[in-house]
Design a protein around this motif. Structure first.
Motif, PDB file in Angstrom:
ATOM      1  N   ASP A  77       0.827  -1.204   0.000  1.00  0.00           N
ATOM      2  CA  ASP A  77       0.000   0.000   0.000  1.00  0.00           C
ATOM      3  C   ASP A  77       0.866   1.262   0.000  1.00  0.00           C
ATOM      4  OD1 ASP A  77      -2.400  -1.428   0.048  1.00  0.00           O
ATOM      5  OD2 ASP A  77      -2.330  -1.613   2.230  1.00  0.00           O
ATOM      6  N   LEU A  78       2.136   1.132  -0.401  1.00  0.00           N
ATOM      7  CA  LEU A  78       3.058   2.264  -0.371  1.00  0.00           C
ATOM      8  C   LEU A  78       2.957   3.091  -1.644  1.00  0.00           C
ATOM      9  CD1 LEU A  78       6.225   0.520   1.085  1.00  0.00           C
ATOM     10  CD2 LEU A  78       4.532   1.897   2.305  1.00  0.00           C
ATOM     11  N   GLN A  79       3.115   4.402  -1.480  1.00  0.00           N
ATOM     12  CA  GLN A  79       3.150   5.334  -2.605  1.00  0.00           C
ATOM     13  C   GLN A  79       4.345   6.259  -2.423  1.00  0.00           C
ATOM     14  OE1 GLN A  79      -0.522   7.499  -2.658  1.00  0.00           O
ATOM     15  NE2 GLN A  79      -1.727   5.726  -3.288  1.00  0.00           N
ATOM     16  N   CYS A  80       4.802   6.806  -3.526  1.00  0.00           N
ATOM     17  CA  CYS A  80       5.924   7.726  -3.501  1.00  0.00           C
ATOM     18  C   CYS A  80       5.426   9.121  -3.131  1.00  0.00           C
ATOM     19  CB  CYS A  80       6.587   7.754  -4.876  1.00  0.00           C
ATOM     20  SG  CYS A  80       8.061   8.770  -4.926  1.00  0.00           S
ATOM     21  N   ASP A  81       5.995   9.695  -2.086  1.00  0.00           N
ATOM     22  CA  ASP A  81       5.668  11.058  -1.674  1.00  0.00           C
ATOM     23  C   ASP A  81       6.895  11.920  -1.916  1.00  0.00           C
ATOM     24  OD1 ASP A  81       4.070  13.089  -0.669  1.00  0.00           O
ATOM     25  OD2 ASP A  81       4.707  12.745   1.395  1.00  0.00           O
ATOM     26  N   GLU A  82       6.690  13.192  -2.192  1.00  0.00           N
ATOM     27  CA  GLU A  82       7.799  14.072  -2.527  1.00  0.00           C
ATOM     28  C   GLU A  82       7.689  15.417  -1.806  1.00  0.00           C
ATOM     29  OE1 GLU A  82       4.392  14.917  -4.594  1.00  0.00           O
ATOM     30  OE2 GLU A  82       5.509  13.124  -5.096  1.00  0.00           O
ATOM     31  N   TYR A  83       8.843  16.038  -1.609  1.00  0.00           N
ATOM     32  CA  TYR A  83       8.914  17.393  -1.069  1.00  0.00           C
ATOM     33  C   TYR A  83      10.061  18.097  -1.772  1.00  0.00           C
ATOM     34  CZ  TYR A  83       8.683  21.333   2.000  1.00  0.00           C
ATOM     35  OH  TYR A  83       8.523  22.606   2.468  1.00  0.00           O
ATOM     36  N   PRO A  84       9.925  19.294  -2.239  1.00  0.00           N
ATOM     37  CA  PRO A  84       8.708  20.104  -2.245  1.00  0.00           C
ATOM     38  C   PRO A  84       7.575  19.408  -2.998  1.00  0.00           C
ATOM     39  CG  PRO A  84      10.598  21.420  -2.990  1.00  0.00           C
ATOM     40  CD  PRO A  84      11.038  19.993  -2.884  1.00  0.00           C
ATOM     41  N   PHE A  85       6.357  19.792  -2.660  1.00  0.00           N
ATOM     42  CA  PHE A  85       5.171  19.177  -3.238  1.00  0.00           C
ATOM     43  C   PHE A  85       5.197  19.273  -4.762  1.00  0.00           C
ATOM     44  CE2 PHE A  85       3.887  21.411   0.738  1.00  0.00           C
ATOM     45  CZ  PHE A  85       3.860  20.290   1.549  1.00  0.00           C
ATOM     46  N   ALA A  86       4.762  18.214  -5.419  1.00  0.00           N
ATOM     47  CA  ALA A  86       4.732  18.199  -6.887  1.00  0.00           C
ATOM     48  C   ALA A  86       3.857  19.316  -7.444  1.00  0.00           C
ATOM     49  CB  ALA A  86       4.237  16.843  -7.386  1.00  0.00           C
ATOM     50  N   SER A  87       2.898  19.776  -6.660  1.00  0.00           N
ATOM     51  CA  SER A  87       1.980  20.819  -7.121  1.00  0.00           C
ATOM     52  C   SER A  87       2.604  22.221  -7.096  1.00  0.00           C
ATOM     53  CB  SER A  87       0.702  20.818  -6.277  1.00  0.00           C
ATOM     54  OG  SER A  87       1.023  21.001  -4.903  1.00  0.00           O
ATOM     55  N   THR A  88       3.838  22.347  -6.600  1.00  0.00           N
ATOM     56  CA  THR A  88       4.479  23.657  -6.551  1.00  0.00           C
ATOM     57  C   THR A  88       5.485  23.821  -7.682  1.00  0.00           C
ATOM     58  OG1 THR A  88       6.292  22.920  -5.127  1.00  0.00           O
ATOM     59  CG2 THR A  88       4.283  23.698  -4.022  1.00  0.00           C
ATOM     60  N   LYS A  89       5.879  25.053  -7.933  1.00  0.00           N
ATOM     61  CA  LYS A  89       6.856  25.328  -8.990  1.00  0.00           C
ATOM     62  C   LYS A  89       8.228  24.732  -8.665  1.00  0.00           C
ATOM     63  CE  LYS A  89       4.595  29.283 -11.020  1.00  0.00           C
ATOM     64  NZ  LYS A  89       4.013  28.568 -12.128  1.00  0.00           N
ATOM     65  N   LYS A 142       9.861  19.082 -11.716  1.00  0.00           N
ATOM     66  CA  LYS A 142      10.406  20.221 -12.464  1.00  0.00           C
ATOM     67  C   LYS A 142      11.751  19.936 -13.126  1.00  0.00           C
ATOM     68  CE  LYS A 142       6.779  22.213 -11.073  1.00  0.00           C
ATOM     69  NZ  LYS A 142       5.803  21.186 -10.958  1.00  0.00           N
ATOM     70  N   GLY A 143      12.401  18.819 -12.780  1.00  0.00           N
ATOM     71  CA  GLY A 143      13.597  18.403 -13.488  1.00  0.00           C
ATOM     72  C   GLY A 143      14.911  18.967 -12.993  1.00  0.00           C
ATOM     73  N   ASP A 144      14.926  19.647 -11.837  1.00  0.00           N
ATOM     74  CA  ASP A 144      16.193  20.210 -11.361  1.00  0.00           C
ATOM     75  C   ASP A 144      16.877  19.323 -10.314  1.00  0.00           C
ATOM     76  OD1 ASP A 144      14.658  20.601  -9.117  1.00  0.00           O
ATOM     77  OD2 ASP A 144      14.880  22.774  -9.069  1.00  0.00           O
ATOM     78  N   ASN A 145      16.279  18.178  -9.999  1.00  0.00           N
ATOM     79  CA  ASN A 145      16.832  17.214  -9.040  1.00  0.00           C
ATOM     80  C   ASN A 145      17.053  17.786  -7.653  1.00  0.00           C
ATOM     81  OD1 ASN A 145      16.866  15.034 -10.832  1.00  0.00           O
ATOM     82  ND2 ASN A 145      18.789  15.759 -11.720  1.00  0.00           N
ATOM     83  N   ARG A 146      16.256  18.777  -7.269  1.00  0.00           N
ATOM     84  CA  ARG A 146      16.345  19.367  -5.929  1.00  0.00           C
ATOM     85  C   ARG A 146      15.072  19.017  -5.162  1.00  0.00           C
ATOM     86  NH1 ARG A 146      17.588  25.451  -6.298  1.00  0.00           N
ATOM     87  NH2 ARG A 146      17.667  25.109  -4.076  1.00  0.00           N
ATOM     88  N   PHE A 147      14.936  17.744  -4.797  1.00  0.00           N
ATOM     89  CA  PHE A 147      13.748  17.297  -4.090  1.00  0.00           C
ATOM     90  C   PHE A 147      14.071  16.031  -3.312  1.00  0.00           C
ATOM     91  CE2 PHE A 147      13.738  15.380  -8.274  1.00  0.00           C
ATOM     92  CZ  PHE A 147      13.467  14.046  -8.012  1.00  0.00           C
ATOM     93  N   SER A 148      13.155  15.650  -2.450  1.00  0.00           N
ATOM     94  CA  SER A 148      13.289  14.433  -1.673  1.00  0.00           C
ATOM     95  C   SER A 148      12.061  13.569  -1.927  1.00  0.00           C
ATOM     96  CB  SER A 148      13.378  14.799  -0.186  1.00  0.00           C
ATOM     97  OG  SER A 148      13.384  13.639   0.606  1.00  0.00           O
TER      98      SER A 148
END
Length: 86
Positions: A26-38, A43-49
């Motif tokens: 039941d696992l899903q991939c979560d990201e920060y900063p949120f995908a809904s933000t610029k 966004k392709g800059d590889n600055r996320f977790s």
């Protein structure tokens, strides 16, 4: 929504965003900063977790984030500050 297989994981493309689920869990991939933000992970800059989390928690967090945008009248392009607390 498109679907692609990547090993034992399933990659889902919905609304132009990439969502990953761990097949058989039941696992899903979560990201920060949120995908809904610029600054989001799409966004392709590889600055996320990213991290696999419980799918229900991920979906609840997404709904709460959407509520925050709505209740605070945050529109596309508006700046906002996110304070992380325990």
């Amino acid at each position: 929504m498109g679907r692609r297989q990547h090993g034992t994981d399933e990659l889902l493309i919905a609304d132009g965003l990439l969502h990953e689920t761990k097949q058989g869990t039941d696992l899903q991939c979560d990201e920060y900063p949120f995908a809904s933000t610029k600054e989001g992970s799409t966004k392709g800059d590889n600055r996320f977790s990213v991290r696999l989390i419980d799918g229900d928690d991920n979906e609840t967090g997404g709904r709460r984030l959407d509520q925050m945008y709505t209740l605070n009248r945050i529109l596309d392009g508006d700046a906002f500050y996110m304070k992380i607390t325990d």
